[in-house]
Scaffold this motif. Structure first.
Motif, short mmCIF file in Angstrom:
data_model
loop_
_atom_site.label_atom_id
_atom_site.label_comp_id
_atom_site.label_asym_id
_atom_site.label_seq_id
_atom_site.Cartn_x
_atom_site.Cartn_y
_atom_site.Cartn_z
N HIS A 89 22.84 38.49 -16.58
CA HIS A 89 21.78 39.19 -15.84
C HIS A 89 22.42 39.93 -14.68
CE1 HIS A 89 18.25 39.71 -13.15
NE2 HIS A 89 17.69 39.99 -14.31
N GLU A 91 21.06 42.45 -11.37
CA GLU A 91 19.82 42.85 -10.71
C GLU A 91 20.11 43.72 -9.48
OE1 GLU A 91 15.95 40.37 -9.85
OE2 GLU A 91 17.51 39.87 -8.38
N GLU A 156 13.45 47.02 -16.78
CA GLU A 156 14.54 46.25 -17.38
C GLU A 156 15.16 47.04 -18.53
OE1 GLU A 156 12.78 42.66 -18.89
OE2 GLU A 156 12.99 41.63 -16.96
N SER A 179 18.04 44.65 -14.44
CA SER A 179 16.72 44.91 -13.86
C SER A 179 16.85 45.63 -12.52
CB SER A 179 15.93 43.61 -13.70
OG SER A 179 16.58 42.72 -12.81
#
Length: 186
Positions: A89, A91, A156, A179
């Protein structure tokens, strides 16, 4: 013997050795006779990733004065190409007029195969406007134009890195979820 460094090993003997004509050829693998391979000038031996093998060879020559030539080579079959990612992930977030906060770059880590490696980041779905900052590097952050956003915004996208080794073998990394969150005050 020529060992190719792949999961299949090719061993080749030329038509003559140091101008001496060959009378017979005998092969062994891990010390075991391989009569099914005898008299062949080229053999293909399959092995598992990381497996260690010893290929042995005895060559007899037409001229009895030349005797025999015997030798063996130990080798480990290369591991198949795989890859992991440093994070699954990534961000970016900016709230009101605060400075943006974002995660450190994501790195794809190749393993096995034959270096050097090349990496190409590819979007596999989601937001159309996000992009990889360094699309042909094994390490990248991500970008998205955020100008003109007047309210809260979230998007996203999914990304993978396609890793290619020196032999042309390819492996697709696990997916990274990217994201962007932007909260703009009134």
């Amino acid at each position: 013997m020529a060992l190719t460094g792949t999961l299949d090993v090719v061993c080749t003997i030329p038509p003559d050795v140091d101008d001496r004509k060959i009378d017979f050829i005998q092969w062994t693998t891990d010390g075991n006779a391989r009569p099914d391979l005898n008299e062949r000038r080229q053999i293909l031996v399959s092995c598992s990733s990381g497996q260690t093998l010893v290929i042995g060879l005895t060559i007899g020559f037409d001229n009895p004065d030349d005797g025999q030539s015997t030798g063996s080579t130990a080798f480990t079959c290369r591991k198949s190409l795989t890859a992991t990612v440093s994070d699954t992930h990534w961000e970016y977030q900016r709230i009101f007029s605060s400075p943006p906060e974002y995660d450190r770059p994501v790195t794809v880590i190749p393993d096995g195969g034959t270096g050097p490696y090349t990496c190409a980041w590819q979007k596999v779905g989601g937001d159309l406007y996000s992009s990889a900052q360094s699309p042909s590097s094994c390490t990248t952050s991500f970008l998205r134009p955020l100008s003109g956003i007047r309210h809260t915004f979230y998007c996203e996208s999914g990304w993978v890195a396609v890793v290619t080794d020196a032999t042309g073998a390819r492996f697709t990394s696990p997916q990274v979820l990217v994201s962007f969150y932007w909260e703009q005050g009134s």
